[in-house]
Design a protein around this motif. Structure first.
Motif, PDB file in Angstrom:
ATOM      1  N   GLY A  18       0.790  -1.224   0.000  1.00 15.14           N
ATOM      2  CA  GLY A  18       0.000   0.000   0.000  1.00 15.14           C
ATOM      3  C   GLY A  18       0.822   1.274   0.000  1.00 15.14           C
ATOM      4  N   ILE A  19       2.125   1.149  -0.239  1.00 15.09           N
ATOM      5  CA  ILE A  19       2.979   2.337  -0.198  1.00 15.09           C
ATOM      6  C   ILE A  19       3.338   2.837  -1.596  1.00 15.09           C
ATOM      7  N   ARG A  20       3.858   1.933  -2.418  1.00 15.04           N
ATOM      8  CA  ARG A  20       4.400   2.387  -3.708  1.00 15.04           C
ATOM      9  C   ARG A  20       3.388   2.306  -4.850  1.00 15.04           C
ATOM     10  N   TYR A  21       2.473   1.352  -4.741  1.00 14.57           N
ATOM     11  CA  TYR A  21       1.465   1.225  -5.796  1.00 14.57           C
ATOM     12  C   TYR A  21       0.317   0.392  -5.263  1.00 14.57           C
ATOM     13  N   GLY A  22      -0.754   0.402  -5.996  1.00 15.96           N
ATOM     14  CA  GLY A  22      -1.870  -0.477  -5.672  1.00 15.96           C
ATOM     15  C   GLY A  22      -2.760   0.058  -4.567  1.00 15.96           C
ATOM     16  N   ARG A  44      -4.662   0.826  -1.128  1.00 17.64           N
ATOM     17  CA  ARG A  44      -4.243   1.219   0.230  1.00 17.64           C
ATOM     18  C   ARG A  44      -5.468   1.401   1.104  1.00 17.64           C
ATOM     19  N   ASN A  69       1.924   5.388  -9.739  1.00 17.22           N
ATOM     20  CA  ASN A  69       0.894   4.547  -9.118  1.00 17.22           C
ATOM     21  C   ASN A  69       0.850   4.664  -7.597  1.00 17.22           C
ATOM     22  N   ALA A  70       1.589   5.604  -7.043  1.00 18.04           N
ATOM     23  CA  ALA A  70       1.638   5.726  -5.585  1.00 18.04           C
ATOM     24  C   ALA A  70       0.282   6.182  -5.044  1.00 18.04           C
ATOM     25  N   PRO A  71      -0.232   5.511  -4.015  1.00 14.43           N
ATOM     26  CA  PRO A  71      -1.493   5.956  -3.425  1.00 14.43           C
ATOM     27  C   PRO A  71      -1.386   7.376  -2.871  1.00 14.43           C
ATOM     28  N   GLU A  72      -0.195   7.728  -2.374  1.00  5.74           N
ATOM     29  CA  GLU A  72      -0.016   9.078  -1.844  1.00  5.74           C
ATOM     30  C   GLU A  72       1.435   9.507  -2.019  1.00  5.74           C
ATOM     31  N   PHE A 104       7.352   8.896  -1.758  1.00  4.08           N
ATOM     32  CA  PHE A 104       6.167   8.158  -1.322  1.00  4.08           C
ATOM     33  C   PHE A 104       5.790   8.675   0.064  1.00  4.08           C
TER      34      PHE A 104
END
Lengths: 340, 95
Positions: free
Chosen positions: A178-182, A184, B79-82, B88
């Motif tokens: 849940g940090i770098r992609y995808g 979270r 593609n980072a959620p935040e 990141f």
């Protein structure tokens, strides 16, 4: 009915005539079992023959990509395009790709086909045993010599696989945090975010496998499980090496049952695992193996026969598969298909 | 073969998976069944057998030790959620 898996979407699309061919990936049988369930051809090449660049890694010492098509010749054409060295996959092997089509001579006269006695496992349906015997007849009629062989460690392949694959999966899937992609899911703190994200994003079976993997790799259990499984893997690979002193390829069924309903047996993980009993040993040994549609069950469902070859002998495998395809003259089509 | 509730909790923490209280016993049962299945391997004497590291006999490829990639921060972060600037972003970990 289920199309099989995990490359079941690819298999169903090919069977339904909506695509000419599709790529699949196979860790323990994920190209071959859905190919058998859907009545198409699928080959898992030798480990390292095709690049896995771009593929989500599951169990890296086993994962291999390959083609799924409606004919063996299409499989040969597509494999020729897929095979080869890729510097972006350090396990891909740098050796020339032969013309697989040219290797499909249609003659298997004098070839030695092994039939392993240990593959007569409990729980295999009678119709599949019958089809296997039919396949042996086809090979003999085409001029091949049938040789009874023994692969003594076969029964340990599935247990070894269900240590090695989850262990590697738990490591590979650690990246989905849940940090770098995808996906979270926010949490109270970073640890809580990890745990909630992963619990929400992974399905039940994936979570089970991650848990098993983390368990067998954890301090105090590593030798008893993971290293033991790696030793057993060596024994299984040695079984095949010894057998290939006597034979050119090995013939087995692809799966112990035809496709099943989407409400059947999936509640029991072990029962599901047993579906891979014939495909997993070749995966553990890194060998090329293919499923060819060979007949129908009493209920009219496709059944496949499985050929295992020597490392980098995909051409030989496709040639034998082509002879099998011709003898089987499989012509069944699904009711639901493009243009129908 | 003693995968009890507390082992499930420990392994879930190693695996970073949040498990509902209600699911722990069910999961312990399922995992025990799988571990029981794979424990068949203990019947085999593997003394002196080399553990497999790779199924194909190939040397690991080497490349020159030079920078051959990089300067793709936007792609990496796409593609980072935040994100915060070129980083990141995660919840605060130090008070």
């Amino acid at each position: 009915m289920v199309p099989g898996g995990s490359s079941g979407g690819s298999a169903a699309s090919v069977a339904a005539n909506s695509v000419l061919g599709a790529t699949g990936t196979d860790t323990g049988g994920s190209i071959r079992q859905p190919a058998a369930f859907c009545g198409i051809t699928g080959i898992k090449p030798t480990y390292g023959r095709c690049s896995r660049w771009g593929v989500v890694a599951f169990a890296s010492s086993l994962d291999q990509a390959g083609p799924m098509t409606r004919s063996v010749r299409d499989c040969a054409i597509m494999l020729e395009a897929m095979a080869g060295y890729d510097k972006k996959d350090s396990t891909s092997i740098n050796r020339p790709v032969p013309s697989y089509q040219n290797e499909m001579t249609g003659s298997i006269k004098g070839k030695r086909i092994g039939v392993p006695k240990e593959y007569r496992v409990d729980g295999t349906s009678d119709e599949i045993i019958k089809l296997w015997e039919q396949g042996i007849e086809w090979m003999r009629d085409a001029g091949a010599e049938i040789v009874d062989i023994s692969l003594p460690h076969t029964k340990y392949a599935l247990p070894a696989y269900y240590i090695v694959a989850p262990a590697e999966a738990s490591s590979n899937l650690a990246r989905y945090d849940g940090i770098r992609y995808g996906h979270r899911v926010e949490g109270e703190d970073l640890n809580d975010l990890y745990c909630k994200t992963r619990a929400d994003g992974f399905g039940d079976e994936v979570q089970r496998r991650i848990m098993i993997g983390a368990y067998v790799l954890s301090a105090g259990f590593y030798d008893a499980y993971y290293n033991k499984a790696r030793q057993v893997r060596t024994l299984i690979a040695n079984d095949f090496k010894a057998a290939f002193g006597q034979v050119d390829a090995i013939l087995t069924p692809t799966a112990p049952t035809p496709a099943f309903g989407d409400n059947e047996i999936q509640d029991d993980p072990i029962a599901m695992y047993l579906n891979d009993v014939f495909t997993v040993p070749a995966s553990l040994a890194g060998l090329p193996a293919m499923s060819v549609p060979a007949g129908l069950s009493n209920d009219g469902l496709p059944l496949g026969l499985h050929l295992i070859g020597q490392p980098f002998e995909e051409g030989e495998l496709l040639n034998i598969g082509g002879v099998m395809e011709k003898a089987a003259a499989f012509s069944a089509k699904p009711q639901l298909r493009a243009g129908a | 073969m003693s995968l009890d509730r507390s082992t499930v909790e420990k392994v879930a923490q190693l695996a970073k998976l949040a498990i509902d209280e209600d699911d722990k016993d069910r999961l312990a049962g399922e995992l025990n069944a799988i571990i029981g299945f794979v424990e068949q391997l203990s019947e085999l004497d593997t003394t002196g057998v080399q553990p497999m590291t790779s199924v194909v006999e190939a040397n690991a490829p080497l490349r020159a030790d030079v920078v051959n990639d990089g300067d793709i921060a936007e792609k990496v972060l796409a593609n980072a959620p935040e994100r915060v600037q070129d980083f990141f972003a995660v919840p605060k970990v130090v008070e």
